[in-house]
Design a protein around this motif. Structure first.
Motif, PDB file in Angstrom:
ATOM      1  N   MET A  33       0.834  -1.200   0.000  1.00  0.00           N
ATOM      2  CA  MET A  33       0.000   0.000   0.000  1.00  0.00           C
ATOM      3  C   MET A  33       0.871   1.252   0.000  1.00  0.00           C
ATOM      4  O   MET A  33       1.996   1.245   0.508  1.00  0.00           O
ATOM      5  CB  MET A  33      -0.889   0.017   1.242  1.00  0.00           C
ATOM      6  CG  MET A  33      -1.796  -1.194   1.384  1.00  0.00           C
ATOM      7  SD  MET A  33      -3.023  -1.309   0.072  1.00  0.00           S
ATOM      8  CE  MET A  33      -3.970   0.191   0.345  1.00  0.00           C
ATOM      9  N   GLY A  34       0.324   2.306  -0.561  1.00  0.00           N
ATOM     10  CA  GLY A  34       1.090   3.546  -0.600  1.00  0.00           C
ATOM     11  C   GLY A  34       0.215   4.770  -0.600  1.00  0.00           C
ATOM     12  O   GLY A  34      -1.007   4.702  -0.804  1.00  0.00           O
ATOM     13  N   TRP A  35       0.840   5.896  -0.333  1.00  0.00           N
ATOM     14  CA  TRP A  35       0.212   7.204  -0.428  1.00  0.00           C
ATOM     15  C   TRP A  35       0.953   8.025  -1.480  1.00  0.00           C
ATOM     16  O   TRP A  35       2.193   8.055  -1.494  1.00  0.00           O
ATOM     17  CB  TRP A  35       0.256   7.939   0.911  1.00  0.00           C
ATOM     18  CG  TRP A  35      -0.649   7.373   1.950  1.00  0.00           C
ATOM     19  CD1 TRP A  35      -0.325   6.503   2.942  1.00  0.00           C
ATOM     20  CD2 TRP A  35      -2.051   7.647   2.099  1.00  0.00           C
ATOM     21  NE1 TRP A  35      -1.430   6.212   3.690  1.00  0.00           N
ATOM     22  CE2 TRP A  35      -2.505   6.908   3.202  1.00  0.00           C
ATOM     23  CE3 TRP A  35      -2.961   8.449   1.409  1.00  0.00           C
ATOM     24  CZ2 TRP A  35      -3.825   6.941   3.642  1.00  0.00           C
ATOM     25  CZ3 TRP A  35      -4.274   8.489   1.838  1.00  0.00           C
ATOM     26  CH2 TRP A  35      -4.700   7.736   2.937  1.00  0.00           C
ATOM     27  N   PHE A  36       0.186   8.672  -2.320  1.00  0.00           N
ATOM     28  CA  PHE A  36       0.690   9.612  -3.301  1.00  0.00           C
ATOM     29  C   PHE A  36       0.014  10.956  -3.036  1.00  0.00           C
ATOM     30  O   PHE A  36      -1.003  11.025  -2.356  1.00  0.00           O
ATOM     31  CB  PHE A  36       0.327   9.161  -4.720  1.00  0.00           C
ATOM     32  CG  PHE A  36       1.074   7.952  -5.214  1.00  0.00           C
ATOM     33  CD1 PHE A  36       0.837   6.697  -4.681  1.00  0.00           C
ATOM     34  CD2 PHE A  36       1.999   8.064  -6.242  1.00  0.00           C
ATOM     35  CE1 PHE A  36       1.514   5.579  -5.145  1.00  0.00           C
ATOM     36  CE2 PHE A  36       2.680   6.951  -6.724  1.00  0.00           C
ATOM     37  CZ  PHE A  36       2.430   5.709  -6.172  1.00  0.00           C
ATOM     38  N   ARG A  37       0.574  12.013  -3.594  1.00  0.00           N
ATOM     39  CA  ARG A  37      -0.086  13.312  -3.514  1.00  0.00           C
ATOM     40  C   ARG A  37       0.103  14.070  -4.811  1.00  0.00           C
ATOM     41  O   ARG A  37       1.093  13.881  -5.517  1.00  0.00           O
ATOM     42  CB  ARG A  37       0.423  14.130  -2.332  1.00  0.00           C
ATOM     43  CG  ARG A  37       1.874  14.574  -2.410  1.00  0.00           C
ATOM     44  CD  ARG A  37       2.260  15.278  -1.112  1.00  0.00           C
ATOM     45  NE  ARG A  37       3.647  15.727  -1.117  1.00  0.00           N
ATOM     46  CZ  ARG A  37       4.262  16.266  -0.064  1.00  0.00           C
ATOM     47  NH1 ARG A  37       3.600  16.405   1.087  1.00  0.00           N
ATOM     48  NH2 ARG A  37       5.516  16.663  -0.162  1.00  0.00           N
ATOM     49  N   GLN A  38      -0.883  14.921  -5.088  1.00  0.00           N
ATOM     50  CA  GLN A  38      -0.840  15.737  -6.289  1.00  0.00           C
ATOM     51  C   GLN A  38      -1.183  17.169  -5.926  1.00  0.00           C
ATOM     52  O   GLN A  38      -2.314  17.473  -5.525  1.00  0.00           O
ATOM     53  CB  GLN A  38      -1.807  15.211  -7.342  1.00  0.00           C
ATOM     54  CG  GLN A  38      -1.703  15.914  -8.679  1.00  0.00           C
ATOM     55  CD  GLN A  38      -2.436  15.187  -9.781  1.00  0.00           C
ATOM     56  OE1 GLN A  38      -3.291  14.335  -9.535  1.00  0.00           O
ATOM     57  NE2 GLN A  38      -2.112  15.508 -11.028  1.00  0.00           N
ATOM     58  N   ALA A  39      -0.185  18.028  -6.041  1.00  0.00           N
ATOM     59  CA  ALA A  39      -0.380  19.451  -5.784  1.00  0.00           C
ATOM     60  C   ALA A  39      -0.943  20.120  -7.038  1.00  0.00           C
ATOM     61  O   ALA A  39      -0.781  19.595  -8.149  1.00  0.00           O
ATOM     62  CB  ALA A  39       0.941  20.094  -5.385  1.00  0.00           C
ATOM     63  N   PRO A  40      -1.582  21.278  -6.891  1.00  0.00           N
ATOM     64  CA  PRO A  40      -2.159  21.964  -8.055  1.00  0.00           C
ATOM     65  C   PRO A  40      -1.120  22.217  -9.140  1.00  0.00           C
ATOM     66  O   PRO A  40      -0.036  22.743  -8.866  1.00  0.00           O
ATOM     67  CB  PRO A  40      -2.660  23.279  -7.458  1.00  0.00           C
ATOM     68  CG  PRO A  40      -2.917  22.968  -6.026  1.00  0.00           C
ATOM     69  CD  PRO A  40      -1.877  21.972  -5.633  1.00  0.00           C
ATOM     70  N   GLY A  41      -1.433  21.801 -10.359  1.00  0.00           N
ATOM     71  CA  GLY A  41      -0.550  22.029 -11.489  1.00  0.00           C
ATOM     72  C   GLY A  41       0.654  21.117 -11.556  1.00  0.00           C
ATOM     73  O   GLY A  41       1.532  21.306 -12.405  1.00  0.00           O
ATOM     74  N   LYS A  42       0.706  20.111 -10.688  1.00  0.00           N
ATOM     75  CA  LYS A  42       1.860  19.209 -10.662  1.00  0.00           C
ATOM     76  C   LYS A  42       1.425  17.762 -10.859  1.00  0.00           C
ATOM     77  O   LYS A  42       0.254  17.431 -10.765  1.00  0.00           O
ATOM     78  CB  LYS A  42       2.623  19.359  -9.340  1.00  0.00           C
ATOM     79  CG  LYS A  42       3.218  20.741  -9.143  1.00  0.00           C
ATOM     80  CD  LYS A  42       4.109  20.793  -7.920  1.00  0.00           C
ATOM     81  CE  LYS A  42       4.751  22.146  -7.769  1.00  0.00           C
ATOM     82  NZ  LYS A  42       5.651  22.223  -6.577  1.00  0.00           N
ATOM     83  N   GLU A  43       2.409  16.906 -11.141  1.00  0.00           N
ATOM     84  CA  GLU A  43       2.133  15.493 -11.319  1.00  0.00           C
ATOM     85  C   GLU A  43       1.887  14.812  -9.975  1.00  0.00           C
ATOM     86  O   GLU A  43       2.336  15.282  -8.929  1.00  0.00           O
ATOM     87  CB  GLU A  43       3.315  14.814 -12.027  1.00  0.00           C
ATOM     88  CG  GLU A  43       3.522  15.258 -13.453  1.00  0.00           C
ATOM     89  CD  GLU A  43       4.637  14.484 -14.124  1.00  0.00           C
ATOM     90  OE1 GLU A  43       4.828  14.664 -15.347  1.00  0.00           O
ATOM     91  OE2 GLU A  43       5.307  13.689 -13.447  1.00  0.00           O
ATOM     92  N   ARG A  44       1.196  13.681 -10.021  1.00  0.00           N
ATOM     93  CA  ARG A  44       1.003  12.872  -8.828  1.00  0.00           C
ATOM     94  C   ARG A  44       2.340  12.227  -8.456  1.00  0.00           C
ATOM     95  O   ARG A  44       3.019  11.652  -9.302  1.00  0.00           O
ATOM     96  CB  ARG A  44      -0.050  11.800  -9.097  1.00  0.00           C
ATOM     97  CG  ARG A  44      -0.512  11.070  -7.877  1.00  0.00           C
ATOM     98  CD  ARG A  44      -1.655  10.125  -8.195  1.00  0.00           C
ATOM     99  NE  ARG A  44      -2.812  10.830  -8.746  1.00  0.00           N
ATOM    100  CZ  ARG A  44      -3.973  10.226  -8.981  1.00  0.00           C
ATOM    101  NH1 ARG A  44      -4.142   8.937  -8.719  1.00  0.00           N
ATOM    102  NH2 ARG A  44      -4.984  10.921  -9.488  1.00  0.00           N
ATOM    103  N   MET A  45       2.707  12.330  -7.178  1.00  0.00           N
ATOM    104  CA  MET A  45       4.015  11.882  -6.718  1.00  0.00           C
ATOM    105  C   MET A  45       3.867  10.905  -5.562  1.00  0.00           C
ATOM    106  O   MET A  45       3.008  11.084  -4.687  1.00  0.00           O
ATOM    107  CB  MET A  45       4.861  13.077  -6.271  1.00  0.00           C
ATOM    108  CG  MET A  45       5.059  14.145  -7.338  1.00  0.00           C
ATOM    109  SD  MET A  45       6.108  13.589  -8.684  1.00  0.00           S
ATOM    110  CE  MET A  45       7.675  13.512  -7.826  1.00  0.00           C
TER     111      MET A  45
END
Length: 127
Positions: A33-45
């Motif tokens: 399992m993992g967590w990713f995040r996506q900031a406005p205007g950026k790729e999902r990381m």
């Protein structure tokens, strides 16, 4: 729906909060399992990952959150957690839960594959 996140919200810099991801239908312990995040205007990381039960459940973090965020899992409750400590405005993003059947993770590559995504939960950090 295989993954459902919750726990996001608006917090101030320096605060803490905990995100949860429940999997009502997956054989949870067999999934890395993992967590990713996506900031406005950026790729999902990729942010953090935890290995499936057969490999001991070790964890991996990206450098920007190491020491501040903690990923954990409760296989009996089919639930993944991400505890965010001392949040910063740069942590503002939509946070996604991800699952990979008996998958691999590493510090260099993050999660090697993703079989399922959650719908995301917004975390907003004010300065």
């Amino acid at each position: 729906v295989r993954l459902v996140e919750s726990g996001g919200g608006l917090v101030q810099a320096g605060d803490s909060l905990t995100l949860s991801c429940i999997s009502p239908v997956l054989a949870f312990s067999d999934y890395t399992m993992g967590w990713f995040r996506q900031a406005p205007g950026k790729e999902r990381m990729f942010v953090a990952g935890i290995r499936w039960a057969g490999t001991g459940g070790g964890t991996v973090y990206v450098d920007s959150v190491k020491g501040r965020f903690t990923i954990s899992r409760d296989n009996a409750k089919n639930t993944l957690y991400l505890h965010l400590n001392k949040v910063e405005p740069e942590d503002t993003a939509v946070y996604y839960c991800a699952a990979d059947f008996r998958g691999s993770i590493s510090a260099a590559r993050g999660m090697y594959d993703v079989d399922y995504w959650g719908q995301g939960t917004q975390v907003s950090v004010s300065s």
